[in-house]
Each structure stands twice: as structure tokens, then as C-alpha cells.
Design a protein around this motif. Structure first.
Motif, PDB file in Angstrom:
ATOM      1  N   ARG A 148     -52.694 -65.823  81.635  1.00 60.92           N
ATOM      2  CA  ARG A 148     -53.917 -65.075  81.950  1.00 60.92           C
ATOM      3  C   ARG A 148     -53.824 -63.626  81.486  1.00 60.92           C
ATOM      4  NH1 ARG A 148     -54.957 -66.975  88.257  1.00 60.92           N
ATOM      5  NH2 ARG A 148     -55.433 -69.181  87.819  1.00 60.92           N
ATOM      6  N   LEU A 149     -52.611 -63.051  81.574  1.00 59.20           N
ATOM      7  CA  LEU A 149     -52.426 -61.635  81.262  1.00 59.20           C
ATOM      8  C   LEU A 149     -52.370 -61.372  79.761  1.00 59.20           C
ATOM      9  CD1 LEU A 149     -51.784 -58.730  82.261  1.00 59.20           C
ATOM     10  CD2 LEU A 149     -49.370 -59.388  82.233  1.00 59.20           C
ATOM     11  N   LEU A 150     -51.611 -62.205  79.038  1.00 59.84           N
ATOM     12  CA  LEU A 150     -51.335 -61.951  77.620  1.00 59.84           C
ATOM     13  C   LEU A 150     -52.310 -62.761  76.763  1.00 59.84           C
ATOM     14  CD1 LEU A 150     -47.443 -62.183  77.926  1.00 59.84           C
ATOM     15  CD2 LEU A 150     -48.887 -60.138  78.128  1.00 59.84           C
ATOM     16  N   ARG A 151     -53.501 -62.272  76.639  1.00 58.07           N
ATOM     17  CA  ARG A 151     -54.562 -63.033  75.991  1.00 58.07           C
ATOM     18  C   ARG A 151     -54.411 -63.111  74.475  1.00 58.07           C
ATOM     19  NH1 ARG A 151     -55.980 -66.306  79.450  1.00 58.07           N
ATOM     20  NH2 ARG A 151     -57.792 -66.825  78.152  1.00 58.07           N
ATOM     21  N   ASN A 152     -53.586 -62.248  73.874  1.00 55.37           N
ATOM     22  CA  ASN A 152     -53.392 -62.268  72.422  1.00 55.37           C
ATOM     23  C   ASN A 152     -52.050 -62.875  72.016  1.00 55.37           C
ATOM     24  OD1 ASN A 152     -55.890 -61.034  71.930  1.00 55.37           O
ATOM     25  ND2 ASN A 152     -55.022 -58.989  72.176  1.00 55.37           N
ATOM     26  N   LEU A 153     -51.353 -63.496  72.957  1.00 49.86           N
ATOM     27  CA  LEU A 153     -50.051 -64.091  72.663  1.00 49.86           C
ATOM     28  C   LEU A 153     -50.215 -65.233  71.658  1.00 49.86           C
ATOM     29  CD1 LEU A 153     -47.121 -63.652  73.720  1.00 49.86           C
ATOM     30  CD2 LEU A 153     -47.505 -65.615  75.233  1.00 49.86           C
ATOM     31  N   GLU A 154     -49.367 -65.222  70.605  1.00 48.47           N
ATOM     32  CA  GLU A 154     -49.458 -66.241  69.563  1.00 48.47           C
ATOM     33  C   GLU A 154     -48.273 -67.205  69.567  1.00 48.47           C
ATOM     34  OE1 GLU A 154     -49.885 -64.154  65.908  1.00 48.47           O
ATOM     35  OE2 GLU A 154     -51.912 -63.421  66.379  1.00 48.47           O
ATOM     36  N   GLN A 173     -60.518 -72.888  83.423  1.00 48.61           N
ATOM     37  CA  GLN A 173     -60.686 -72.170  82.176  1.00 48.61           C
ATOM     38  C   GLN A 173     -59.809 -70.925  82.102  1.00 48.61           C
ATOM     39  OE1 GLN A 173     -62.333 -73.427  79.653  1.00 48.61           O
ATOM     40  NE2 GLN A 173     -61.663 -71.702  78.373  1.00 48.61           N
ATOM     41  N   GLU A 174     -59.570 -70.264  83.244  1.00 47.86           N
ATOM     42  CA  GLU A 174     -58.745 -69.046  83.218  1.00 47.86           C
ATOM     43  C   GLU A 174     -57.294 -69.338  82.867  1.00 47.86           C
ATOM     44  OE1 GLU A 174     -59.344 -70.036  87.686  1.00 47.86           O
ATOM     45  OE2 GLU A 174     -60.457 -70.200  85.792  1.00 47.86           O
ATOM     46  N   ASN A 175     -56.880 -70.605  82.973  1.00 48.27           N
ATOM     47  CA  ASN A 175     -55.508 -70.982  82.610  1.00 48.27           C
ATOM     48  C   ASN A 175     -55.389 -71.451  81.166  1.00 48.27           C
ATOM     49  OD1 ASN A 175     -54.630 -70.439  85.207  1.00 48.27           O
ATOM     50  ND2 ASN A 175     -54.905 -72.545  85.911  1.00 48.27           N
ATOM     51  N   VAL A 176     -56.451 -71.370  80.420  1.00 47.09           N
ATOM     52  CA  VAL A 176     -56.452 -71.782  79.014  1.00 47.09           C
ATOM     53  C   VAL A 176     -56.293 -70.550  78.139  1.00 47.09           C
ATOM     54  CG1 VAL A 176     -57.816 -72.833  77.165  1.00 47.09           C
ATOM     55  CG2 VAL A 176     -57.856 -73.810  79.473  1.00 47.09           C
ATOM     56  N   ASN A 177     -55.334 -70.623  77.208  1.00 43.88           N
ATOM     57  CA  ASN A 177     -55.085 -69.498  76.302  1.00 43.88           C
ATOM     58  C   ASN A 177     -55.339 -69.954  74.863  1.00 43.88           C
ATOM     59  OD1 ASN A 177     -53.859 -67.535  74.580  1.00 43.88           O
ATOM     60  ND2 ASN A 177     -52.687 -66.776  76.329  1.00 43.88           N
ATOM     61  N   PRO A 178     -56.484 -69.603  74.297  1.00 42.16           N
ATOM     62  CA  PRO A 178     -56.829 -70.086  72.952  1.00 42.16           C
ATOM     63  C   PRO A 178     -56.109 -69.364  71.824  1.00 42.16           C
ATOM     64  CG  PRO A 178     -58.569 -68.681  73.806  1.00 42.16           C
ATOM     65  CD  PRO A 178     -57.571 -68.824  74.916  1.00 42.16           C
ATOM     66  N   SER A 179     -55.387 -68.284  72.100  1.00 39.66           N
ATOM     67  CA  SER A 179     -54.752 -67.513  71.022  1.00 39.66           C
ATOM     68  C   SER A 179     -53.397 -68.086  70.614  1.00 39.66           C
ATOM     69  CB  SER A 179     -54.577 -66.047  71.453  1.00 39.66           C
ATOM     70  OG  SER A 179     -53.660 -65.953  72.529  1.00 39.66           O
ATOM     71  N   LEU A 180     -52.736 -68.856  71.503  1.00 39.67           N
ATOM     72  CA  LEU A 180     -51.377 -69.328  71.211  1.00 39.67           C
ATOM     73  C   LEU A 180     -51.387 -70.345  70.078  1.00 39.67           C
ATOM     74  CD1 LEU A 180     -48.622 -68.622  72.728  1.00 39.67           C
ATOM     75  CD2 LEU A 180     -48.617 -71.050  73.294  1.00 39.67           C
ATOM     76  N   ARG A 181     -50.481 -70.143  69.106  1.00 42.93           N
ATOM     77  CA  ARG A 181     -50.376 -71.032  67.951  1.00 42.93           C
ATOM     78  C   ARG A 181     -49.056 -71.801  67.922  1.00 42.93           C
ATOM     79  NH1 ARG A 181     -54.899 -69.544  68.102  1.00 42.93           N
ATOM     80  NH2 ARG A 181     -56.239 -68.818  66.397  1.00 42.93           N
ATOM     81  N   GLY A 200     -51.243 -79.219  75.418  1.00 40.87           N
ATOM     82  CA  GLY A 200     -52.298 -79.165  74.411  1.00 40.87           C
ATOM     83  C   GLY A 200     -53.615 -78.682  74.975  1.00 40.87           C
ATOM     84  N   TYR A 201     -53.878 -79.002  76.229  1.00 37.18           N
ATOM     85  CA  TYR A 201     -55.109 -78.525  76.855  1.00 37.18           C
ATOM     86  C   TYR A 201     -55.010 -77.053  77.242  1.00 37.18           C
ATOM     87  CZ  TYR A 201     -56.764 -83.337  77.176  1.00 37.18           C
ATOM     88  OH  TYR A 201     -57.190 -84.607  76.877  1.00 37.18           O
ATOM     89  N   ILE A 202     -53.804 -76.629  77.663  1.00 34.96           N
ATOM     90  CA  ILE A 202     -53.609 -75.213  78.013  1.00 34.96           C
ATOM     91  C   ILE A 202     -53.728 -74.327  76.772  1.00 34.96           C
ATOM     92  CG2 ILE A 202     -51.964 -73.542  78.971  1.00 34.96           C
ATOM     93  CD1 ILE A 202     -50.724 -75.929  80.523  1.00 34.96           C
ATOM     94  N   PHE A 203     -53.204 -74.860  75.628  1.00 35.93           N
ATOM     95  CA  PHE A 203     -53.223 -74.103  74.369  1.00 35.93           C
ATOM     96  C   PHE A 203     -54.004 -74.923  73.338  1.00 35.93           C
ATOM     97  CE2 PHE A 203     -49.033 -73.252  76.461  1.00 35.93           C
ATOM     98  CZ  PHE A 203     -49.320 -71.981  76.898  1.00 35.93           C
ATOM     99  N   PRO A 204     -55.322 -74.885  73.371  1.00 37.53           N
ATOM    100  CA  PRO A 204     -56.137 -75.790  72.544  1.00 37.53           C
ATOM    101  C   PRO A 204     -56.040 -75.541  71.046  1.00 37.53           C
ATOM    102  CG  PRO A 204     -57.519 -74.157  73.651  1.00 37.53           C
ATOM    103  CD  PRO A 204     -56.150 -74.019  74.235  1.00 37.53           C
ATOM    104  N   ASN A 205     -55.561 -74.370  70.629  1.00 37.05           N
ATOM    105  CA  ASN A 205     -55.432 -74.074  69.200  1.00 37.05           C
ATOM    106  C   ASN A 205     -53.990 -74.134  68.720  1.00 37.05           C
ATOM    107  OD1 ASN A 205     -58.213 -73.623  68.633  1.00 37.05           O
ATOM    108  ND2 ASN A 205     -58.072 -71.661  69.687  1.00 37.05           N
ATOM    109  N   LEU A 206     -53.160 -74.849  69.465  1.00 35.48           N
ATOM    110  CA  LEU A 206     -51.743 -74.959  69.123  1.00 35.48           C
ATOM    111  C   LEU A 206     -51.573 -75.628  67.757  1.00 35.48           C
ATOM    112  CD1 LEU A 206     -49.079 -74.255  70.645  1.00 35.48           C
ATOM    113  CD2 LEU A 206     -48.943 -76.670  71.282  1.00 35.48           C
ATOM    114  N   GLU A 207     -50.762 -74.998  66.885  1.00 37.99           N
ATOM    115  CA  GLU A 207     -50.517 -75.533  65.550  1.00 37.99           C
ATOM    116  C   GLU A 207     -49.094 -76.036  65.377  1.00 37.99           C
ATOM    117  OE1 GLU A 207     -51.503 -72.438  62.837  1.00 37.99           O
ATOM    118  OE2 GLU A 207     -53.651 -72.462  63.321  1.00 37.99           O
ATOM    119  N   SER A 208     -48.144 -75.510  66.184  1.00 38.88           N
ATOM    120  CA  SER A 208     -46.735 -75.882  66.044  1.00 38.88           C
ATOM    121  C   SER A 208     -46.145 -76.132  67.417  1.00 38.88           C
ATOM    122  CB  SER A 208     -45.957 -74.751  65.333  1.00 38.88           C
ATOM    123  OG  SER A 208     -44.567 -75.040  65.308  1.00 38.88           O
ATOM    124  N   LEU A 209     -45.517 -77.309  67.588  1.00 38.11           N
ATOM    125  CA  LEU A 209     -44.922 -77.684  68.869  1.00 38.11           C
ATOM    126  C   LEU A 209     -43.529 -78.240  68.630  1.00 38.11           C
ATOM    127  CD1 LEU A 209     -45.116 -78.188  71.934  1.00 38.11           C
ATOM    128  CD2 LEU A 209     -46.221 -80.374  71.416  1.00 38.11           C
TER     129      LEU A 209
END
Length: 450
Positions: A148-154, A173-181, A200-209
Motif C-alpha cells: 500500500r505504501l510503495l506504490r511505484n515499487l517495480e 483493491q488497496e492490496n493490489v499493486n499494479p506497478s510491480l513487474r 498474480g492477483y496482488i501484482f496484476p502486471n507481473l512480468e517475471s516470477l
């Protein structure tokens, strides 16, 4: 235990004040102001200033320090901070450090015991892109607060934290971070794929796992997860090395990730026991099952020729198996390449025994010869036939097909195996003695004719 401030002063000295101009000097036309355009002279040498990349691993640091102003002056230009393997245990102290680093982009807190729940009190950290929390035992409630705090974390590292579940309510929704890749989740004993899917739901734009060395197996059913690949719509890189994937069905589920391009899958039970496949066969069976994957196990890009060869090998691998044992992918590939004929097995190994005509003067005898014997072993066998010791015997090989063009070839090398002369049924070997000065062309020809 020292504070961060004490560790800084120990490593970089007590002051980092630099020679600079006052506002009045800057605005004036004084010589000093003119020189400032091209000359900058710090009071301390570069090794006495705190660098943008600050590494203080294993320094027993447990707190920020008491002098906030001094800490702020020292750390105002720090962009990357590595505090791994220290004694930090309070998140209040962690943010007591970070709040004085306005340019911070990367933080490594690995192997500090940070199991205490985070009470978020501090403001925004818009520059922070990469956070490493490996081996910190950080709780999921703290992770939730950080999300929630680090909204630009990648990029986030949560490896080796002994997680067996993912206890974050991904439906809020507040627990979802769309910036993490990028997410590293290695070495956590999560056994059910449904728990992994929550990430995957927490980080919907995840590219690398990265899931290496986890205990997750194939997907299981559940009310909150629709399918194994549904939460990972943007995932391009996946590492499942050392996981418990044990069936080809598990691999075929990986093929359902819609944009997966790079996969690492080694050290899994599927390949380790029993050792049914060679390295080449394993790669072919994987490539054929994963039509969208472009790089496999860190290798180069899979070429169109390699993919076609793999897909054809896959068809042939399953074509003789019962229809019930053929995967769905088999029908898909037959529709592309058609039904293939089995490969013809060509045995290129030489015949073990051939029949050769031996000629010694007027003596002619046909014998069966083991072509894996050496020239010297053959001479030894012929001693009783021609009454010449092996060390005084000369042999000449006559290829019946090529004799008109090349004539006899002396077999000079005692340790050379006979098959290396390409000896076939019907060929001839002429025997002579070293007591004769040479075998003339005419005498050899007459021997052949006889």
C-alpha cells in the motif's frame, strides 16, 4: 550495537561538508563566483563522502541514530542502500533511516530479523523501485502495508521467508499493486498452486516470477482462483527450477500462460527420477509442448528449425503409444505436420565378421575374420598357415571394387583395427615375407590373378 550514523562516521569520517558558495557570492560578480563555474573543491576527499551506492553489510547496525539532521546531511544523495545481515529488528528504525534518503531507489534488508508487524507512519517513497527482503521473516501483514505504501515499487524479493501460504486479501483493491513487474519468491515451502496464484492477483502486471526451490506442485481447485494461468496475464518470464513438478500435465499447464516467453525448468522430479530421457530428448519434448516459449533454461532463442524438429520428434515419440496415453498436444501437432512415417533405423556399425580370401604364393584360402582385431593380431593368427613369424610378415589389402584403380594397400600399422580398412566380404589380403626385398607390381598382380 552501532547505529547507521555511527557506522557512517566510522567508515566515511565525521563530516562531509563541501566547499560551496553563499547566495551573496553566487549573485555577485566576485572572482570566486566566476571560478565556481569550472572548479569545485571538496573539503574531504571522495573516499570521505557518502556515495550514492551505500553498502554497509554485516556491521551490526540496529538503529538509525539520534541526530536526524546529521543523518539527513550525510544520506541526502544516497540512491542505493545495502544493509543486509545487520541487527535491524524494528520497522520504525528502518523508516527512520529511509526518511532521510529522498533519492532512494534500491534497498536491501536481507537477513535482518524484521518479523515485527509494520505500523505504517511515514509518507511517500516515490523513487523506491527495488526492495529486497530475503530471509527477514517479514509477515504478510507487513508485506500488505508495504504494498500500500510503495506504490511505484517495480521489483520485490521475498525469498527464504518460510511462507507456506500467501495471506493477503487480493480481492481488496488497496492490496493490489499494479506497478510491480518482478517478484522473487524462491525457497518458500508453498505446496498449493492456488496460493502462488494469489500473487498474480496482488501484482496484476507481473512480468517475471521466480519460484525456484519451492514445493508447489500442480494446480488444485478452489473457489477464489479460476485457473492456474488466469492471474498471470502479463507474465513473460517464469523460473520453476527445483520445484515438485512431476508430470507432463504440469508442463502443459505452463503452456496456458498467454504471453510466457522465457522458462527455466530444471531439477524437477519429472526429469530426475526415473532418468527416462536424455538431455536432448527432454529439451525436444519441452519445446513441442510449449509453443509460445522462445527461450528455455537460459539458452538462445529457439529457432524455427529446432521447433519443427522437436515437434516432429514429439509426434514420433507418441505415435506408437496407446491413444489414451497421447497428450492433447499430439493431435494439435499432427494437424500441423500430418502423420509421419517412423524413422528408418540405419545401423552404421561394421559387420563383426567378414569372409576374406588370403593369398600366399600358390596358397589360396578363404577365412572368416573378426574385423575388430588389429593387424598384428591377424598376423599372429596367420603364422600357422604360412609358417612366417608375425614380426616378419607383410600384409597387403586388396579392395575388390577399387583394385583396378588403386591396387594393393600395405597394412603398415600393427595396432590398426581391420574395420578401419573398410574390409567387406569377398575382399583379399596378400601375405608376403619381409625377407623378400619388396613385392613388385607384376608379382602382386600375378598373385591376384592366381
Amino acid at each position: 550495537m552501532p547505529s547507521l550514523l555511527e557506522a557512517l562516521e566510522l567508515k566515511y569520517g565525521g563530516s562531509t561538508t563541501e566547499c560551496s558558495l553563499t547566495d551573496e557570492e553566487t549573485e555577485s560578480s566576485s572572482p570566486k563566483a566566476a571560478l565556481s563555474v569550472s572548479i569545485f573543491i571538496p573539503k574531504k576527499s571522495p573516499r570521505h563522502t557518502v556515495p550514492a551506492l551505500l553498502v554497509l553489510q554485516d556491521c551490526d547496525i540496529e538503529s538509525a541514530g539520534n541526530d536526524a539532521e546529521k543523518l539527513r546531511n550525510k544520506c541526502k544523495n544516497v540512491e542505493e542502500l545495502d544493509l543486509a545481515q545487520n541487527k535491524l529488528s524494528q520497522w520504525e528504525e528502518v523508516f527512520g533511516i529511509l526518511q532521510h534518503m529522498p533519492k532512494i531507489k534500491f534497498v536491501n534488508l536481507s537477513f535482518n530479523c524484521l518479523a515485527e508487524v509494520l505500523d505504517v507512519k511515514y509518507g511517500s517513497y516515490d523513487q523506491l523501485r527495488n526492495l529486497v527482503l530475503n530471509g527477514t521473516r517479514v509477515s504478510w501483514s507487513t508485506v500488505q502495508g508495504l504494498i500500500r505504501l510503495l506504490r511505484n515499487l517495480e521489483e520485490l524479493h521475498l525469498s527464504l521467508n518460510e511462507y507456506r501460504t500467501v495471506d493477503v486479501d487480493h480481492q481488496k483493491q488497496e492490496n493490489v499493486n499494479p506497478s510491480l513487474r518482478k517478484l522473487h519468491f524462491t525457497g518458500n515451502p508453498v505446496e498449493v498452486w492456488n496460493e502462488i496464484a494469489k500473487l498474480g492477483y496482488i501484482f496484476p502486471n507481473l512480468e517475471s516470477l521466480v519460484l525456484a526451490e519451492s514445493e508447489s506442485e500442480s494446480e488444485s481447485t478452489g473457489n477464489t482462483i479460476r485457473s492456474s494461468h488466469d492471474p498471470f496475464r502479463k507474465l513473460r518470464f517464469l523460473n520453476v527450477n527445483g520445484t515438485l513438478l512431476s508430470t507432463w500435465d504440469d508442463v502443459e499447464r505452463l503452456a496456458r500462460f498467454p504471453v510466457l516467453k522465457s522458462l527455466r525448468i530444471q531439477g524437477c522430479p519429472l526429469f530426475e527420477s526415473p532418468r527416462e530421457y536424455t538431455e536432448h530428448e527432454r529439451r525436444q519434448l519441452l519445446i513441442a509442448r510449449l509453443p509460445n516459449v522462445e527461450t528455455l533454461n537460459g539458452g538462445g532463442v529457439i529457432s524455427s528449425q529446432e521447433r519443427e524438429d522437436a515437434e516432429r520428434a514429439f509426434i514420433r515419440y507418441y505415435m506408437d503409444k496407446p491413444e489414451a496415453d497421447r497428450p492433447e498436444r499430439y493431435s494439435e501437432l499432427v494437424a500441423i505436420h500430418g502423420k509421419l512415417d517412423p524413422l528408418v533405423h540405419v545401423d552404421l556399425t561394421p559387420e563383426k565378421r567378414v569372409k576374406v580370401t588370403f593369398t600366399y604364393g600358390d596358397l589360396v584360402e578363404v577365412r572368416s575374420v573378426d574385423v575388430y582385431r588389429t593387424v598384428f593380431e591377424l598376423k599372429t593368427k596367420l603364422e600357422t598357415m604360412v609358417k612366417i613369424p608375425a614380426n616378419r610378415m607383410r600384409l597387403f589389402y586388396v579392395d575388390q571394387v577399387m583394385k583396378a584403380q588403386y591396387g594393393p594397400e600395405e597394412m603398415l600399422y600393427p595396432n590398426k583395427q581391420l574395420y578401419r580398412y573398410n574390409i567387406r566380404n569377398g575382399d583379399e589380403i596378400i601375405i608376403d615375407s619381409k625377407l623378400n626385398r619388396c613385392v613388385s607390381t607384376s608379382s602382386t598382380t600375378s598373385s591376384i590373378r592366381s
